[in-house]
Motif scaffolding. Structure first.
Motif, PDB file in Angstrom:
ATOM      1  N   GLY A 157      77.246 -40.461-129.002  1.00  0.00           N
ATOM      2  CA  GLY A 157      76.463 -41.115-130.040  1.00  0.00           C
ATOM      3  C   GLY A 157      75.229 -41.795-129.490  1.00  0.00           C
ATOM      4  N   LEU A 158      75.354 -42.337-128.289  1.00  0.00           N
ATOM      5  CA  LEU A 158      74.219 -43.017-127.659  1.00  0.00           C
ATOM      6  C   LEU A 158      73.128 -42.011-127.306  1.00  0.00           C
ATOM      7  CD1 LEU A 158      73.505 -45.929-126.532  1.00  0.00           C
ATOM      8  CD2 LEU A 158      74.141 -45.008-124.309  1.00  0.00           C
ATOM      9  N   ALA A 159      73.523 -40.896-126.683  1.00  0.00           N
ATOM     10  CA  ALA A 159      72.547 -39.908-126.236  1.00  0.00           C
ATOM     11  C   ALA A 159      71.797 -39.286-127.401  1.00  0.00           C
ATOM     12  CB  ALA A 159      73.248 -38.825-125.418  1.00  0.00           C
ATOM     13  N   ASP A 160      72.521 -38.988-128.476  1.00  0.00           N
ATOM     14  CA  ASP A 160      71.890 -38.294-129.600  1.00  0.00           C
ATOM     15  C   ASP A 160      71.332 -39.258-130.645  1.00  0.00           C
ATOM     16  OD1 ASP A 160      71.169 -35.901-130.988  1.00  0.00           O
ATOM     17  OD2 ASP A 160      72.833 -36.259-132.362  1.00  0.00           O
ATOM     18  N   GLY A 161      72.125 -40.281-130.985  1.00  0.00           N
ATOM     19  CA  GLY A 161      71.724 -41.166-132.063  1.00  0.00           C
ATOM     20  C   GLY A 161      70.672 -42.186-131.684  1.00  0.00           C
ATOM     21  N   VAL A 162      70.658 -42.610-130.414  1.00  0.00           N
ATOM     22  CA  VAL A 162      69.711 -43.640-129.973  1.00  0.00           C
ATOM     23  C   VAL A 162      68.533 -43.028-129.231  1.00  0.00           C
ATOM     24  CG1 VAL A 162      69.407 -45.691-128.533  1.00  0.00           C
ATOM     25  CG2 VAL A 162      71.497 -45.413-129.889  1.00  0.00           C
ATOM     26  N   PHE A 163      68.821 -42.163-128.268  1.00  0.00           N
ATOM     27  CA  PHE A 163      67.758 -41.598-127.429  1.00  0.00           C
ATOM     28  C   PHE A 163      67.253 -40.246-127.924  1.00  0.00           C
ATOM     29  CE2 PHE A 163      69.940 -44.599-124.665  1.00  0.00           C
ATOM     30  CZ  PHE A 163      68.887 -45.267-124.079  1.00  0.00           C
ATOM     31  N   GLN A 164      67.877 -39.719-128.990  1.00  0.00           N
ATOM     32  CA  GLN A 164      67.479 -38.428-129.573  1.00  0.00           C
ATOM     33  C   GLN A 164      67.355 -37.342-128.503  1.00  0.00           C
ATOM     34  OE1 GLN A 164      65.520 -41.331-130.909  1.00  0.00           O
ATOM     35  NE2 GLN A 164      67.265 -41.340-132.313  1.00  0.00           N
ATOM     36  N   ALA A 165      68.325 -37.334-127.580  1.00  0.00           N
ATOM     37  CA  ALA A 165      68.272 -36.399-126.465  1.00  0.00           C
ATOM     38  C   ALA A 165      69.136 -35.166-126.686  1.00  0.00           C
ATOM     39  CB  ALA A 165      68.700 -37.101-125.171  1.00  0.00           C
ATOM     40  N   GLY A 166      69.964 -35.165-127.729  1.00  0.00           N
ATOM     41  CA  GLY A 166      70.767 -33.993-128.039  1.00  0.00           C
ATOM     42  C   GLY A 166      71.848 -33.703-127.009  1.00  0.00           C
ATOM     43  N   VAL A 167      72.316 -32.454-127.026  1.00  0.00           N
ATOM     44  CA  VAL A 167      73.399 -32.040-126.132  1.00  0.00           C
ATOM     45  C   VAL A 167      72.972 -32.124-124.676  1.00  0.00           C
ATOM     46  CG1 VAL A 167      74.919 -30.142-125.487  1.00  0.00           C
ATOM     47  CG2 VAL A 167      74.398 -30.556-127.901  1.00  0.00           C
ATOM     48  N   GLU A 168      71.758 -31.685-124.375  1.00  0.00           N
ATOM     49  CA  GLU A 168      71.281 -31.740-122.992  1.00  0.00           C
ATOM     50  C   GLU A 168      71.206 -33.181-122.502  1.00  0.00           C
ATOM     51  OE1 GLU A 168      67.626 -29.671-122.598  1.00  0.00           O
ATOM     52  OE2 GLU A 168      68.497 -27.689-122.970  1.00  0.00           O
ATOM     53  N   GLY A 169      70.756 -34.078-123.365  1.00  0.00           N
ATOM     54  CA  GLY A 169      70.689 -35.481-122.998  1.00  0.00           C
ATOM     55  C   GLY A 169      72.066 -36.049-122.713  1.00  0.00           C
ATOM     56  N   PHE A 170      73.046 -35.682-123.545  1.00  0.00           N
ATOM     57  CA  PHE A 170      74.415 -36.141-123.298  1.00  0.00           C
ATOM     58  C   PHE A 170      74.914 -35.653-121.948  1.00  0.00           C
ATOM     59  CE2 PHE A 170      78.972 -34.928-123.673  1.00  0.00           C
ATOM     60  CZ  PHE A 170      79.496 -36.215-123.504  1.00  0.00           C
ATOM     61  N   ALA A 171      74.581 -34.406-121.604  1.00  0.00           N
ATOM     62  CA  ALA A 171      74.987 -33.872-120.295  1.00  0.00           C
ATOM     63  C   ALA A 171      74.398 -34.716-119.165  1.00  0.00           C
ATOM     64  CB  ALA A 171      74.539 -32.418-120.166  1.00  0.00           C
TER      65      ALA A 171
END
Length: 277
Positions: free
Chosen positions: A112-126
């Protein structure tokens, strides 16, 4: 020897965090190339290897003072009482619980942090997941190489503070590289807190109570983050994810300040040997 116990616990933590880092990567490859069902099958087979390894263990017999037979609930209650009245183990569990509820859920909420806050998507979560794993692995290697009981209480307190700083760092910005830095700090802090607390407890607990006390450790270290994640998740629905995580960090920080007065007695009891309960 205490140094062997310290190294063994640290290596165990390192192995766990390596598996947590490598496992999802391997699972991703298997799911992509073979499908979900083979991934579950391979996961099941790994437990067979674990069972075989346990079967090969040969532990030296230990004799404890005879005690009257009692039921499981009486044993659990006895373990709670022992930990609560122990001058070092009780405070150590409070420190661990505070970090587990206020800081460790950060790692559970990374998607949730990677996508919802930083808008980084799946790659960002990785990236976030990998950097937290890197922090945990580096911390585990350092603890394994350190191999000493002395100073472990200081590490437990410092890890708690480091985790709070990491959470605040991530939640104070939407700049992704700053978020990754904070995530690295949290990953390292969680490993340092869990490993140092287990080392201190193993060093000071009475042998007859070891199983019950270490079970309490497991409940707090593994179960409390789930409770913290639920609380932070519910709160995030109302005020947003970053403010909710900051709230968890604040709670942990308050416990840190309150427990500072117990620091010296904890050092004397947990690093010097078995305390009285």
């Amino acid at each position: 020897r205490p140094s062997d116990i310290t190294a063994a616990i640290a290596v165990n933590s390192l192995t766990f965090n390596l598996a947590r880092f490598i496992g999802p990567a391997v699972a991703g490859i298997v799911i992509t190339t073979m499908g979900i069902a083979p991934a579950f099958l391979i996961n099941a087979l790994t437990f067979v290897i674990f069972i075989i390894a346990l079967y090969q263990l040969r532990l030296p017999p230990q004799k404890f003072a005879d005690r009257a037979a009692s039921g499981i609930f009486a044993d659990i209650l006895h373990g709670f009482r022992y930990a609560a009245h122990h001058p070092g183990i009780g405070p150590a569990l409070i420190l661990l619980a505070a970090a587990a509820i206020g800081v460790k859920p950060f790692l559970e909420l990374l998607p949730g942090l990677a996508d919802g806050v930083f808008q980084a998507g799946v790659e960002g979560f990785a990236f976030f997941s990998a950097i937290s794993g890197a922090g945990a692995i580096i911390a585990g290697v350092w603890m394994a190489a350190r191999g000493a009981i002395q100073g472990t209480t200081r590490i437990a307190f410092a890890a708690m503070l480091l985790g709070v700083i990491g959470v605040f760092t991530v939640c104070a910005t939407q700049i992704i590289w700053v978020g990754l830095l904070g995530t690295f700090l949290v990953g390292a802090a969680v490993t340092l807190a869990g490993t140092s607390t287990q080392i201190m407890m193993q060093n000071s607990v009475d042998g007859a109570m070891r199983g019950r006390v270490m079970s309490l450790y497991g409940v707090v270290h593994r179960g409390a983050p789930a409770l913290g994640a639920v609380i932070i998740g519910i709160t995030a629905e109302q005020i947003g994810l970053q403010p909710a995580m900051i709230g968890g960090g604040v709670v942990t920080g308050i416990v840190f300040v309150v427990m500072l007065r117990r620091y010296r007695p904890m050092v004397a009891t947990l690093e010097g040997g078995r305390g009285q309960a």
